[in-house]
Design a protein around this motif. Structure first.
Motif, PDB file in Angstrom:
ATOM      1  N   ALA A  22      36.467  39.921  37.572  1.00 28.20           N
ATOM      2  CA  ALA A  22      35.426  38.905  38.285  1.00 28.20           C
ATOM      3  C   ALA A  22      35.675  37.814  38.043  1.00 28.20           C
ATOM      4  O   ALA A  22      35.290  36.854  38.352  1.00 28.20           O
ATOM      5  CB  ALA A  22      33.895  39.939  38.596  1.00 28.20           C
ATOM      6  N   ASP A  23      36.110  37.614  36.309  1.00 28.10           N
ATOM      7  CA  ASP A  23      36.311  35.924  36.069  1.00 28.10           C
ATOM      8  C   ASP A  23      37.584  35.949  36.740  1.00 28.10           C
ATOM      9  O   ASP A  23      38.260  34.167  36.524  1.00 28.10           O
ATOM     10  CB  ASP A  23      36.945  35.645  34.753  1.00 28.10           C
ATOM     11  N   LEU A  24      38.655  36.023  37.394  1.00 27.51           N
ATOM     12  CA  LEU A  24      39.597  35.537  38.242  1.00 27.51           C
ATOM     13  C   LEU A  24      40.881  35.923  37.020  1.00 27.51           C
ATOM     14  O   LEU A  24      41.918  34.785  37.285  1.00 27.51           O
ATOM     15  CB  LEU A  24      39.781  34.407  38.905  1.00 27.51           C
ATOM     16  N   ARG A  25      40.989  36.355  35.962  1.00 25.07           N
ATOM     17  CA  ARG A  25      41.172  36.774  35.134  1.00 25.07           C
ATOM     18  C   ARG A  25      42.477  38.009  34.851  1.00 25.07           C
ATOM     19  O   ARG A  25      42.006  38.653  35.304  1.00 25.07           O
ATOM     20  CB  ARG A  25      41.287  36.566  33.466  1.00 25.07           C
ATOM     21  N   VAL A  26      43.678  37.382  34.908  1.00 25.82           N
ATOM     22  CA  VAL A  26      44.601  39.312  34.757  1.00 25.82           C
ATOM     23  C   VAL A  26      43.798  40.624  34.422  1.00 25.82           C
ATOM     24  O   VAL A  26      44.239  40.465  33.147  1.00 25.82           O
ATOM     25  CB  VAL A  26      45.590  38.885  34.684  1.00 25.82           C
ATOM     26  N   VAL A  45      48.148  39.602  30.881  1.00 27.83           N
ATOM     27  CA  VAL A  45      46.960  40.054  30.512  1.00 27.83           C
ATOM     28  C   VAL A  45      46.034  38.796  29.910  1.00 27.83           C
ATOM     29  O   VAL A  45      46.526  38.327  28.816  1.00 27.83           O
ATOM     30  CB  VAL A  45      46.881  41.592  29.736  1.00 27.83           C
ATOM     31  N   GLY A  46      45.240  39.007  30.940  1.00 27.74           N
ATOM     32  CA  GLY A  46      44.159  38.205  30.197  1.00 27.74           C
ATOM     33  C   GLY A  46      44.118  36.409  30.796  1.00 27.74           C
ATOM     34  O   GLY A  46      43.018  35.649  30.774  1.00 27.74           O
ATOM     35  N   GLN A  47      45.378  35.977  31.079  1.00 25.69           N
ATOM     36  CA  GLN A  47      45.717  34.643  32.014  1.00 25.69           C
ATOM     37  C   GLN A  47      44.827  34.596  33.033  1.00 25.69           C
ATOM     38  O   GLN A  47      44.069  35.568  33.965  1.00 25.69           O
ATOM     39  CB  GLN A  47      47.397  34.381  32.147  1.00 25.69           C
TER      40      GLN A  47
END
Length: 336
Positions: A22-26, A45-47
């Protein structure tokens, strides 16, 4: 995070697939997408998705897919890779049922290999006009040496400058896949130049300027954008317009194909001619379509292609006595 059945399936695909939260992070991506983006699977991941999507408008579309829980398709979106490349892709985004999105990326062939039929036609045309342009420039230079008076000197200088501009356009079409030469462009300088060219016509139209002087420069190819404006103005005059209004505005949320431009510069060329006939409206921007018996039907098709290669759009609205061609150019930077 536990591996889901669809992830095991997606790992075998040649198509790039990612899941974002939902935060538009991978949250996750498959090997095909990691290779496409020049990234390791773990490091990706996390980008933020914003690191990949070069256009803020595309990122807004991702947020829309998330907020409205709907499928969104991006055509010819520009992706920024982690090894500092850019590539084009068709991207599909849909809710994953877990509060995030599944993102599917189909990489497109390099632009230089995907030449439109119109571009191929124009390259042939460019080859044919280079010799006449050289002759035109040479004749203008001879005239410039022989005429007296500032006004005649200015007119011959105008011919030389236009021959040089058209030769440069022809060279761009003939070499390097016709790639645009991008730089900062002051749209009002182009419109002032357009006014000079129109006033040099045998029967010049009346011109009205309605500019927003606060508008910033756009990133573009000045020669090609000048050609678009010249095409629009001359089409109007040849269609019978007697008055042209050149207008500039900023516009938010303008649509350019599948994209929504967060901020755009809009140039309107407004004329008082008879308007576009009903039978031409649906095909107005297609090659070889013209409302004049002596028309080539390439001017508007070329103009729309140039607008789109700048990430913008060209539209028309028309009624008798008022036809408006609107050129939209993105104001946001290519990478933010």
């Amino acid at each position: 995070m536990n591996t889901r059945p669809w992830q095991a399936w997606a790992e075998q695909l040649a198509t790039g697939v990612a899941q974002v939260g939902a935060d538009l992070r991978v949250r996750w991506l498959n090997p095909a997408l990691a290779e496409l983006l020049g990234s390791g699977m773990r490091s990706a991941v996390g980008q933020p998705l914003a690191l990949w999507l070069a256009s803020p408008g595309d990122l807004a579309q991702a947020r829309r897919a998330l907020d409205e829980a709907r499928f969104v398709q991006l055509r010819e979106a520009t992706l920024s890779t982690l090894d500092e490349r850019t590539l084009e892709a068709d991207i599909g985004m849909q809710p994953d049922g877990e509060g995030g999105l599944l993102v599917e990326v189909h990489a497109l062939a390099e632009r230089s290999r995907r030449v439109s039929p119109l571009s191929a036609t124009l390259r042939g045309f460019a080859h044919e006009v280079k010799n006449p342009l050289a002759g035109l420039r040479g004749a203008a230079q001879l005239l410039q040496r022989r005429v007296d008076g500032a006004e005649l000197q200015a007119l011959t200088g105008l011919i030389i400058d236009e021959a040089d501009r058209l030769t440069a356009l022809a060279n761009q079409l003939l070499h390097h896949g016709g790639a645009a030469q991008l730089g900062a462009v002051n749209i009002h300088q182009l419109l002032d130049r357009l006014s000079e060219l129109l006033q040099a016509e045998p029967a010049p139209p009346r011109l009205r300027h309605d500019f927003d002087p606060s508008l910033p420069d756009v990133r573009g190819d000045a020669g090609r954008l000048q050609q678009v404006l010249l095409n629009l103005a001359r089409n109007a005059v040849e269609a019978g317009a007697r008055t042209l209004t050149l207008r500039t505005r900023a516009e938010h949320g303008a649509r350019a194909g599948a994209r929504v431009l967060r901020s755009a510069l809009r140039v309107d060329v407004v004329d008082d001619g008879p308007g576009v006939s009903a039978e031409l409206r649906d095909t107005l921007f297609e090659p070889l379509v013209s409302g004049r018996a002596d028309g080539t039907g390439l001017g508007l098709a070329l103009s729309r292609e140039i607008a789109r290669e700048h990430g913008g759009e060209l539209r028309c609205s028309s009624r008798p006595g008022e036809t408006v061609f609107s050129l939209y150019l993105p104001l946001e930077r290519e990478h933010e």
